[in-house]
Design a protein around this motif. Structure first.
Motif, PDB file in Angstrom:
ATOM      1  N   THR A 281       0.818  -1.215   0.000  1.00  0.00           N
ATOM      2  CA  THR A 281       0.000   0.000   0.000  1.00  0.00           C
ATOM      3  C   THR A 281       0.847   1.258   0.000  1.00  0.00           C
ATOM      4  OG1 THR A 281      -0.177  -0.156   2.429  1.00  0.00           O
ATOM      5  CG2 THR A 281      -1.971  -1.094   1.121  1.00  0.00           C
ATOM      6  N   GLY A 282       2.154   1.120  -0.260  1.00  0.00           N
ATOM      7  CA  GLY A 282       3.011   2.275  -0.416  1.00  0.00           C
ATOM      8  C   GLY A 282       3.611   2.831   0.857  1.00  0.00           C
ATOM      9  N   GLN A 283       3.370   2.191   2.010  1.00  0.00           N
ATOM     10  CA  GLN A 283       3.921   2.680   3.268  1.00  0.00           C
ATOM     11  C   GLN A 283       5.280   2.018   3.493  1.00  0.00           C
ATOM     12  OE1 GLN A 283       0.850   3.228   6.457  1.00  0.00           O
ATOM     13  NE2 GLN A 283      -0.395   1.990   5.065  1.00  0.00           N
ATOM     14  N   VAL A 284       6.261   2.482   2.709  1.00  0.00           N
ATOM     15  CA  VAL A 284       7.544   1.799   2.632  1.00  0.00           C
ATOM     16  C   VAL A 284       8.286   1.839   3.958  1.00  0.00           C
ATOM     17  CG1 VAL A 284       9.803   1.812   1.516  1.00  0.00           C
ATOM     18  CG2 VAL A 284       7.744   2.215   0.163  1.00  0.00           C
ATOM     19  N   VAL A 285       8.361   3.017   4.582  1.00  0.00           N
ATOM     20  CA  VAL A 285       9.173   3.146   5.793  1.00  0.00           C
ATOM     21  C   VAL A 285       8.650   2.238   6.897  1.00  0.00           C
ATOM     22  CG1 VAL A 285       9.880   4.723   7.635  1.00  0.00           C
ATOM     23  CG2 VAL A 285       9.931   5.482   5.260  1.00  0.00           C
ATOM     24  N   VAL A 286       7.361   2.338   7.205  1.00  0.00           N
ATOM     25  CA  VAL A 286       6.835   1.505   8.284  1.00  0.00           C
ATOM     26  C   VAL A 286       6.795   0.038   7.878  1.00  0.00           C
ATOM     27  CG1 VAL A 286       5.515   3.279   9.467  1.00  0.00           C
ATOM     28  CG2 VAL A 286       4.508   2.130   7.511  1.00  0.00           C
ATOM     29  N   GLY A 287       6.637  -0.237   6.577  1.00  0.00           N
ATOM     30  CA  GLY A 287       6.687  -1.622   6.115  1.00  0.00           C
ATOM     31  C   GLY A 287       8.059  -2.229   6.339  1.00  0.00           C
ATOM     32  N   GLN A 288       9.107  -1.460   6.040  1.00  0.00           N
ATOM     33  CA  GLN A 288      10.468  -1.932   6.294  1.00  0.00           C
ATOM     34  C   GLN A 288      10.708  -2.132   7.782  1.00  0.00           C
ATOM     35  OE1 GLN A 288      12.389   1.323   4.035  1.00  0.00           O
ATOM     36  NE2 GLN A 288      13.559  -0.275   3.028  1.00  0.00           N
ATOM     37  N   VAL A 289      10.152  -1.222   8.571  1.00  0.00           N
ATOM     38  CA  VAL A 289      10.329  -1.316  10.018  1.00  0.00           C
ATOM     39  C   VAL A 289       9.741  -2.622  10.547  1.00  0.00           C
ATOM     40  CG1 VAL A 289       9.542  -0.337  12.202  1.00  0.00           C
ATOM     41  CG2 VAL A 289      10.489   1.157  10.467  1.00  0.00           C
ATOM     42  N   VAL A 290       8.531  -2.940  10.141  1.00  0.00           N
ATOM     43  CA  VAL A 290       7.877  -4.160  10.604  1.00  0.00           C
ATOM     44  C   VAL A 290       8.586  -5.396  10.044  1.00  0.00           C
ATOM     45  CG1 VAL A 290       5.731  -5.477  10.583  1.00  0.00           C
ATOM     46  CG2 VAL A 290       5.658  -3.010  10.888  1.00  0.00           C
ATOM     47  N   ALA A 291       9.062  -5.289   8.800  1.00  0.00           N
ATOM     48  CA  ALA A 291       9.691  -6.451   8.150  1.00  0.00           C
ATOM     49  C   ALA A 291      11.067  -6.765   8.707  1.00  0.00           C
ATOM     50  CB  ALA A 291       9.800  -6.209   6.641  1.00  0.00           C
ATOM     51  N   ASN A 292      11.653  -5.835   9.419  1.00  0.00           N
ATOM     52  CA  ASN A 292      13.059  -5.970   9.804  1.00  0.00           C
ATOM     53  C   ASN A 292      13.365  -7.267  10.543  1.00  0.00           C
ATOM     54  OD1 ASN A 292      15.827  -4.928  10.396  1.00  0.00           O
ATOM     55  ND2 ASN A 292      15.049  -5.064  12.479  1.00  0.00           N
ATOM     56  N   THR A 293      12.497  -7.656  11.472  1.00  0.00           N
ATOM     57  CA  THR A 293      12.801  -8.826  12.291  1.00  0.00           C
ATOM     58  C   THR A 293      12.669 -10.137  11.535  1.00  0.00           C
ATOM     59  OG1 THR A 293      12.311  -9.925  14.378  1.00  0.00           O
ATOM     60  CG2 THR A 293      10.447  -9.059  13.149  1.00  0.00           C
ATOM     61  N   VAL A 294      11.844 -10.160  10.473  1.00  0.00           N
ATOM     62  CA  VAL A 294      11.620 -11.411   9.746  1.00  0.00           C
ATOM     63  C   VAL A 294      12.277 -11.413   8.369  1.00  0.00           C
ATOM     64  CG1 VAL A 294       9.508 -12.104  10.920  1.00  0.00           C
ATOM     65  CG2 VAL A 294       9.373 -10.480   9.037  1.00  0.00           C
ATOM     66  N   ALA A 295      12.556 -10.241   7.825  1.00  0.00           N
ATOM     67  CA  ALA A 295      13.212 -10.140   6.516  1.00  0.00           C
ATOM     68  C   ALA A 295      14.068  -8.886   6.511  1.00  0.00           C
ATOM     69  CB  ALA A 295      12.180 -10.103   5.388  1.00  0.00           C
ATOM     70  N   PRO A 296      15.167  -8.882   7.266  1.00  0.00           N
ATOM     71  CA  PRO A 296      15.973  -7.662   7.390  1.00  0.00           C
ATOM     72  C   PRO A 296      16.566  -7.189   6.083  1.00  0.00           C
ATOM     73  CG  PRO A 296      17.102  -9.576   8.343  1.00  0.00           C
ATOM     74  CD  PRO A 296      15.697  -9.997   8.070  1.00  0.00           C
ATOM     75  N   GLN A 297      16.652  -8.073   5.090  1.00  0.00           N
ATOM     76  CA  GLN A 297      17.237  -7.669   3.820  1.00  0.00           C
ATOM     77  C   GLN A 297      16.373  -6.629   3.111  1.00  0.00           C
ATOM     78  OE1 GLN A 297      16.212 -10.625   4.606  1.00  0.00           O
ATOM     79  NE2 GLN A 297      14.771 -11.438   3.131  1.00  0.00           N
ATOM     80  N   LEU A 298      15.079  -6.505   3.500  1.00  0.00           N
ATOM     81  CA  LEU A 298      14.207  -5.516   2.886  1.00  0.00           C
ATOM     82  C   LEU A 298      14.451  -4.112   3.425  1.00  0.00           C
ATOM     83  CD1 LEU A 298      10.818  -7.435   2.675  1.00  0.00           C
ATOM     84  CD2 LEU A 298      12.260  -6.714   0.775  1.00  0.00           C
ATOM     85  N   MET A 299      15.291  -3.984   4.453  1.00  0.00           N
ATOM     86  CA  MET A 299      15.531  -2.674   5.035  1.00  0.00           C
ATOM     87  C   MET A 299      16.332  -1.772   4.099  1.00  0.00           C
ATOM     88  SD  MET A 299      14.039  -2.376   7.961  1.00  0.00           S
ATOM     89  CE  MET A 299      14.879  -1.019   8.769  1.00  0.00           C
ATOM     90  N   ASP A 300      17.130  -2.349   3.203  1.00  0.00           N
ATOM     91  CA  ASP A 300      17.983  -1.505   2.371  1.00  0.00           C
ATOM     92  C   ASP A 300      18.047  -1.987   0.922  1.00  0.00           C
ATOM     93  OD1 ASP A 300      21.186  -2.854   3.584  1.00  0.00           O
ATOM     94  OD2 ASP A 300      19.368  -3.805   2.836  1.00  0.00           O
ATOM     95  N   THR A 301      17.023  -2.697   0.449  1.00  0.00           N
ATOM     96  CA  THR A 301      17.036  -3.152  -0.942  1.00  0.00           C
ATOM     97  C   THR A 301      16.393  -2.093  -1.835  1.00  0.00           C
ATOM     98  OG1 THR A 301      16.382  -4.905  -2.463  1.00  0.00           O
ATOM     99  CG2 THR A 301      14.815  -4.340  -0.756  1.00  0.00           C
ATOM    100  N   PRO A 302      16.990  -1.778  -2.999  1.00  0.00           N
ATOM    101  CA  PRO A 302      16.374  -0.797  -3.889  1.00  0.00           C
ATOM    102  C   PRO A 302      15.250  -1.376  -4.744  1.00  0.00           C
ATOM    103  CG  PRO A 302      18.466  -1.501  -4.788  1.00  0.00           C
ATOM    104  CD  PRO A 302      18.324  -2.180  -3.451  1.00  0.00           C
ATOM    105  N   ARG A 303      15.333  -2.686  -5.086  1.00  0.00           N
ATOM    106  CA  ARG A 303      14.341  -3.280  -5.989  1.00  0.00           C
ATOM    107  C   ARG A 303      14.000  -4.689  -5.515  1.00  0.00           C
ATOM    108  NH1 ARG A 303      13.876  -0.490 -10.620  1.00  0.00           N
ATOM    109  NH2 ARG A 303      13.264  -2.234 -11.940  1.00  0.00           N
ATOM    110  N   LEU A 304      12.798  -5.117  -5.860  1.00  0.00           N
ATOM    111  CA  LEU A 304      12.379  -6.459  -5.483  1.00  0.00           C
ATOM    112  C   LEU A 304      11.507  -7.061  -6.568  1.00  0.00           C
ATOM    113  CD1 LEU A 304       9.202  -5.955  -4.682  1.00  0.00           C
ATOM    114  CD2 LEU A 304      10.105  -5.420  -2.460  1.00  0.00           C
ATOM    115  N   ILE A 305      11.290  -8.364  -6.457  1.00  0.00           N
ATOM    116  CA  ILE A 305      10.413  -9.107  -7.361  1.00  0.00           C
ATOM    117  C   ILE A 305       9.267  -9.666  -6.529  1.00  0.00           C
ATOM    118  CG2 ILE A 305      10.231 -11.169  -8.823  1.00  0.00           C
ATOM    119  CD1 ILE A 305      13.179 -10.696  -9.573  1.00  0.00           C
ATOM    120  N   VAL A 306       8.055  -9.502  -7.016  1.00  0.00           N
ATOM    121  CA  VAL A 306       6.872 -10.009  -6.322  1.00  0.00           C
ATOM    122  C   VAL A 306       6.387 -11.260  -7.042  1.00  0.00           C
ATOM    123  CG1 VAL A 306       4.538  -9.503  -5.519  1.00  0.00           C
ATOM    124  CG2 VAL A 306       6.237  -7.665  -5.652  1.00  0.00           C
ATOM    125  N   ARG A 307       6.149 -12.315  -6.269  1.00  0.00           N
ATOM    126  CA  ARG A 307       5.595 -13.553  -6.825  1.00  0.00           C
ATOM    127  C   ARG A 307       4.325 -13.917  -6.070  1.00  0.00           C
ATOM    128  NH1 ARG A 307      11.228 -14.589  -6.990  1.00  0.00           N
ATOM    129  NH2 ARG A 307      11.984 -15.152  -9.067  1.00  0.00           N
TER     130      ARG A 307
END
Length: 624
Positions: A281-307
């Motif tokens: 939904t475009g809330q990147v900062v808080v999404g990264q914050v929540v994701a940190n403990t389970v997927a810390p690599q999303l904290m500083d990735t510029p691009r991703l692939i969605v499946r």
């Protein structure tokens, strides 16, 4: 926060406009905190109030300014810039008096926008409107943080999380923010520079005297007296205080997590699901914050692939647990909340080489599973990546691999389904009747799309075995599969046979000639070809001409260069540019076959034929 553009567009009764229309682009986003009325006289321009930072100064001009008035007006422009005003508005009930060119030039140099208005009493309610807009903005920000707090894992201890919160607060308040503790020093700062006003307050540097407004709030739950300090040139209204209070609450949660990694507010899966929805939904900062403990690599990735994996009739829980276990530390895996049979997988591009083989193996080894995959997207565009993956998973059933990538339109579905199937069956009839046809058919898409070694590796067979199967297919079909024309014909036939039956099922029809088959949908296929090749028009070079000859010459760079009278370097340059514009991937590094990889060059071949008549596309039996 309300801006100059908001006042112009949302409050038309103010009849507010920029004196220089070009400033709408450069200054339209300037935030406005309040409107300050500055009384002026013709001969003595002297503000009787001190506008706060972010104020919009409103000056009434009733007649033309003389030389002295112009001089004092220039002094006012400098004064407002020093006060960090949002702009200067000239109010006039009739024709606006002439604003001296020297004042306009000075305001331009100081980047202070000048505006005009013909409204009068309408301005009386503007400050109330601005206060209401700031309150609404604060409420939205608070709701955003409250949603995060409700799903925040308590083991959330990465310092990047605190930095993200500091960045958010600094942007929301247009202020400087520092999180500091006695033992750890500066934990996070936004902006991260020595010019940070909050840093000056903490260390009582000489610059601290320049900080007009500051807040220092203790973060509860810490063991080293951590504090949040905010420095600003603007006063803190109720909305700003509310956001500071909620930020402190969130920081306290992060600090508590730092001290107790084992306590959990939510199960990891819930955290992944919350993070996924925030990112989509475009809330990147808080999404990264929540994701940190389970997927810390999303904290500083510029691009991703969605499946998206669709489990169909299979039990989703079984495959969800498998994905969570296999992809831990590499991808963000979440059950789709809106579709009970789907799993969402978000992978940083740098991790994809470790993720894709596992997912493809899972899909290939379990009938009924489908997977749609997006092309790489920026983190902020995760929602668009999800939409592309959602469309791709709907197309996956038509792919022999049950995997579809991207949303590139295909040629085969445009043809009349019954007639196309009859043509494809007629072309492949000798092979379909052969006892070993299943093995050969399975090898054809990969074998015709990649070089021998890579294709064999992707199929898990020896290169000699692949060559034997391709030779067998060529002999049965009386085609020369070293020619691109014949390879495209076979790939097209395979794609047609992979399409689902039309409504009401297939009916027996006589196999048409390929030219007649295309002519039956001439309008649709021409539109498709134009769309498929339209991207080449953005390059001033004749890329289509180069690509057309390259296809005619069976992908030979040397023969293409000779035919066009160009250097091989120029041909390679044209080809590389076309590959990027058209989304082609003719490399041989990929060892597994994606739907778009299989037909990318075939699509371009067909599109070129439809628009230019070249290269040829016809069925000619190979010489015995």
């Amino acid at each position: 926060m309300p801006t100059l553009e908001d006042l112009i567009t949302e409050r038309p009764e103010l009849r507010l406009r920029f004196l220089d229309p070009a400033h709408a682009r450069t200054h339209g986003g300037t935030r406005v905190m309040e409107v300050s009325v500055v009384p002026l006289a013709q001969a003595a321009v002297n503000p009787s109030v001190s506008p706060a930072a972010g104020s919009l100064a409103l000056v009434t001009l009733v007649s033309e300014l003389d030389t002295h008035g112009a001089t004092v007006l220039a002094q006012l422009v400098r004064y407002l810039k020093q006060r960090r005003a949002a702009g200067l508005v000239f109010q006039s009930s009739g024709r606006l008096p002439h604003i001296p060119e020297t004042v306009r030039v000075l305001a331009g140099q100081l980047e202070l926008p000048l505006l005009s208005t013909a409204a009068g009493t309408e301005w009386a309610e503007v400050n109330g409107y601005l206060q209401q807009q700031r309150a609404r903005f604060a409420e939205r920000q608070v709701e955003r943080l409250d949603g995060l707090l409700s799903s925040l894992p308590s083991q959330f201890a990465n310092p990047k999380a605190i930095g993200s919160i500091a960045d958010w607060l600094a942007e929301a308040l247009d202020a400087d923010v520092v999180v500091h503790s006695v033992e750890r020093g500066i934990i996070a700062a936004a902006p991260d520079s020595r010019a940070n006003l909050a840093r000056a307050v903490i260390f009582a540097t000489p610059d601290a005297d320049m900080v007009e407004h500051s807040r220092r709030v203790q973060i509860h739950g810490t063991d080293d007296e951590a504090v949040l300090v905010v420095g600003s040139h603007r006063p803190f209204d109720d909305a700003a205080v509310s956001m500071i209070r909620h930020a402190v609450k969130l920081l306290g949660g992060c600090e508590q997590a730092r001290q107790d990694h084992q306590a959990a507010v939510l199960a990891p899966r819930s955290a992944r699901q919350a993070a996924t929805q925030l990112l989509l939904t475009g809330q990147v900062v808080v999404g990264q914050v929540v994701a940190n403990t389970v997927a810390p690599q999303l904290m500083d990735t510029p691009r991703l692939i969605v499946r998206i994996v669709d489990t169909g009739t299979q039990d989703r829980e079984q495959f969800l647990r498998r994905c969570e276990r296999t992809l831990q530390g590499k991808s963000l895996v979440s059950p789709c909340p809106g579709k009970e049979k789907q799993i969402i997988i978000m992978t940083p591009t740098r991790e994809d080489e470790r993720v894709e083989p596992d997912l493809r193996q899972m899909i290939s080894s379990h009938k009924g599973l489908l997977m749609g995959e997006s092309t790489p997207y920026a983190l902020a565009d995760s929602g668009a990546g999800y939409a592309e993956a959602a469309e791709a998973v709907r197309n996956a059933a038509r792919s022999p691999e049950r995997i579809s990538v991207g949303t590139e339109p295909k040629f085969a579905p445009l043809l009349p389904r019954n007639e196309a199937r009859a043509w494809a069956q007629a072309l492949l009839a000798p092979l379909l009747a052969a006892p070993e046809h299943e093995q050969v058919l399975h090898s054809l898409p990969t074998g015709l799309s990649f070089k021998g070694a890579e294709a064999a590796r992707g199929l898990g067979i020896h290169r000699n075995t692949l060559h034997h199967r391709l030779d067998r297919a060529a002999n049965l079909l009386a085609l020369d599969l070293t020619r691109l024309n014949d390879r495209v014909l076979v790939l097209l036939a395979l794609n047609i046979l992979a399409l689902p039956a039309p409504q009401g099922g297939f009916t027996d029809v006589q196999a048409p000639e390929l030219a007649d088959l295309i002519a039956a949908r001439s309008v649709e296929v021409k539109e498709w070809a134009e769309q498929r090749l339209r991207a080449l028009e953005s390059d001033p070079r004749d890329l289509l001409g180069t690509v057309r000859v390259w296809l005619e010459k069976n992908l030979s760079i040397g023969e293409t260069a000779q035919a066009l009278g160009l250097s091989t370097a120029t041909v390679r340059s044209h080809k590389s540019a076309a590959e990027v514009l058209l989304g082609m991937d003719p490399t041989t590094k990929t060892i597994s076959v994606k739907d778009t990889d299989v037909v990318s060059i075939a699509d371009i071949y067909i599109a070129s034929y439809l628009l230019t008549g070249s290269p040829e596309l016809k069925h000619v039996a190979a010489a015995p």
